[in-house]
Design a protein around this motif. Structure first.
Motif, mmCIF file in Angstrom:
data_model
loop_
_atom_site.group_PDB
_atom_site.id
_atom_site.type_symbol
_atom_site.label_atom_id
_atom_site.label_comp_id
_atom_site.label_asym_id
_atom_site.label_seq_id
_atom_site.Cartn_x
_atom_site.Cartn_y
_atom_site.Cartn_z
ATOM 1 N N LEU A 153 -9.443 0.436 -2.720
ATOM 2 C CA LEU A 153 -8.741 1.145 -1.652
ATOM 3 C C LEU A 153 -9.599 1.179 -0.402
ATOM 4 O O LEU A 153 -10.831 1.148 -0.470
ATOM 5 C CB LEU A 153 -8.420 2.571 -2.108
ATOM 6 C CG LEU A 153 -7.596 2.701 -3.379
ATOM 7 C CD1 LEU A 153 -7.376 4.173 -3.714
ATOM 8 C CD2 LEU A 153 -6.275 1.969 -3.272
ATOM 9 N N SER A 154 -8.960 1.270 0.748
ATOM 10 C CA SER A 154 -9.679 1.375 2.011
ATOM 11 C C SER A 154 -10.508 2.658 2.033
ATOM 12 O O SER A 154 -10.049 3.704 1.579
ATOM 13 C CB SER A 154 -8.683 1.379 3.174
ATOM 14 O OG SER A 154 -9.354 1.555 4.397
ATOM 15 N N GLU A 155 -11.709 2.571 2.570
ATOM 16 C CA GLU A 155 -12.587 3.738 2.645
ATOM 17 C C GLU A 155 -12.359 4.569 3.898
ATOM 18 O O GLU A 155 -12.967 5.617 4.068
ATOM 19 C CB GLU A 155 -14.039 3.291 2.558
ATOM 20 C CG GLU A 155 -14.360 2.658 1.220
ATOM 21 C CD GLU A 155 -15.803 2.213 1.100
ATOM 22 O OE1 GLU A 155 -16.610 2.519 2.006
ATOM 23 O OE2 GLU A 155 -16.128 1.566 0.098
ATOM 24 N N TYR A 182 -4.949 7.790 4.134
ATOM 25 C CA TYR A 182 -5.729 6.979 3.202
ATOM 26 C C TYR A 182 -4.820 6.320 2.178
ATOM 27 O O TYR A 182 -3.795 6.883 1.792
ATOM 28 C CB TYR A 182 -6.750 7.847 2.445
ATOM 29 C CG TYR A 182 -7.941 8.232 3.280
ATOM 30 C CD1 TYR A 182 -9.082 7.437 3.298
ATOM 31 C CD2 TYR A 182 -7.932 9.399 4.034
ATOM 32 C CE1 TYR A 182 -10.188 7.800 4.061
ATOM 33 C CE2 TYR A 182 -9.024 9.771 4.801
ATOM 34 C CZ TYR A 182 -10.156 8.964 4.804
ATOM 35 O OH TYR A 182 -11.240 9.326 5.558
ATOM 36 N N GLU A 183 -5.226 5.126 1.720
ATOM 37 C CA GLU A 183 -4.500 4.469 0.650
ATOM 38 C C GLU A 183 -4.642 5.264 -0.645
ATOM 39 O O GLU A 183 -5.730 5.727 -0.981
ATOM 40 C CB GLU A 183 -5.043 3.058 0.411
ATOM 41 C CG GLU A 183 -4.700 2.077 1.495
ATOM 42 C CD GLU A 183 -5.239 0.700 1.224
ATOM 43 O OE1 GLU A 183 -4.529 -0.256 1.553
ATOM 44 O OE2 GLU A 183 -6.372 0.572 0.710
ATOM 45 N N LYS A 234 -2.783 0.420 -4.200
ATOM 46 C CA LYS A 234 -2.676 -0.857 -3.488
ATOM 47 C C LYS A 234 -2.417 -1.978 -4.485
ATOM 48 O O LYS A 234 -2.908 -1.940 -5.611
ATOM 49 C CB LYS A 234 -3.972 -1.146 -2.744
ATOM 50 C CG LYS A 234 -3.993 -2.493 -2.018
ATOM 51 C CD LYS A 234 -5.376 -2.901 -1.587
ATOM 52 C CE LYS A 234 -5.765 -2.248 -0.310
ATOM 53 N NZ LYS A 234 -7.088 -2.692 0.162
ATOM 54 N N SER A 273 0.829 -1.201 0.000
ATOM 55 C CA SER A 273 0.000 0.000 0.000
ATOM 56 C C SER A 273 0.864 1.251 0.000
ATOM 57 O O SER A 273 1.880 1.318 0.700
ATOM 58 C CB SER A 273 -0.901 0.039 1.237
ATOM 59 O OG SER A 273 -1.819 -1.025 1.224
ATOM 60 N N GLN A 317 -2.407 -6.391 -4.474
ATOM 61 C CA GLN A 317 -2.715 -7.620 -3.743
ATOM 62 C C GLN A 317 -2.109 -8.802 -4.493
ATOM 63 O O GLN A 317 -2.284 -8.930 -5.699
ATOM 64 C CB GLN A 317 -4.233 -7.827 -3.629
ATOM 65 C CG GLN A 317 -4.912 -6.798 -2.793
ATOM 66 C CD GLN A 317 -6.421 -6.974 -2.695
ATOM 67 O OE1 GLN A 317 -7.030 -6.266 -1.937
ATOM 68 N NE2 GLN A 317 -7.030 -7.880 -3.431
ATOM 69 N N GLU A 342 -10.863 0.586 -9.456
ATOM 70 C CA GLU A 342 -11.230 -0.345 -8.399
ATOM 71 C C GLU A 342 -12.213 -1.353 -8.983
ATOM 72 O O GLU A 342 -12.826 -1.104 -10.027
ATOM 73 C CB GLU A 342 -11.858 0.395 -7.220
ATOM 74 C CG GLU A 342 -10.888 1.340 -6.531
ATOM 75 C CD GLU A 342 -11.499 2.019 -5.319
ATOM 76 O OE1 GLU A 342 -12.493 2.746 -5.497
ATOM 77 O OE2 GLU A 342 -10.983 1.805 -4.216
ATOM 78 N N VAL A 375 -5.973 4.160 7.268
ATOM 79 C CA VAL A 375 -5.462 2.839 7.647
ATOM 80 C C VAL A 375 -4.902 2.766 9.060
ATOM 81 O O VAL A 375 -4.716 1.676 9.588
ATOM 82 C CB VAL A 375 -4.401 2.344 6.639
ATOM 83 C CG1 VAL A 375 -5.023 2.125 5.279
ATOM 84 C CG2 VAL A 375 -3.228 3.300 6.561
#
Length: 103
Positions: free
Chosen positions: A55-57, A28-29, A32, A21, A34, A49, A60
């Motif tokens: 991304l995280s909402e 915030y991201e 990212k 990340s 995976q 996305e 983090v």
């Protein structure tokens, strides 16, 4: 910016095992990646996305909080290491506005 590498220690076959990340100054991201057991490496940013990766909402938090959880091994990495992971990843299929699948 901070760059994180997080290994998720689990036995779920369909879930990612490693995350990279890029974290903005607001927590915030920004980007990212995976990694999956089957070799897939997917990436996401604000414009790309999908149901597979996003991304995280929420912010983090601190990497120390993630690293303190027994199911994660988390560390800070260099921007260069993050960029290498980013270049080796592909956009998820079916992503609106994606430059295309690069598998």
């Amino acid at each position: 910016m901070e760059y994180w590498k997080v290994e998720w220690l689990h036995d779920f076959q369909e879930e990612p095992t490693k995350f990279f990340s890029e974290i903005g100054h607001d927590g915030y991201e920004v980007r990212k990646i995976q990694h999956y057991r089957d070799g897939r490496r997917l990436k996401a940013d604000e414009s790309h996305e999908s149901s597979e990766i996003g991304l995280s909402e929420i912010p983090v938090g601190a990497i120390e909080d993630v690293a303190s959880q027994p199911e994660f091994a988390a560390s800070l990495i260099s921007r260069e290491e993050f960029e290498q992971a980013w270049e080796s990843a592909s956009w998820s299929t079916g992503v609106s506005g994606s430059p295309g699948e690069e598998t």
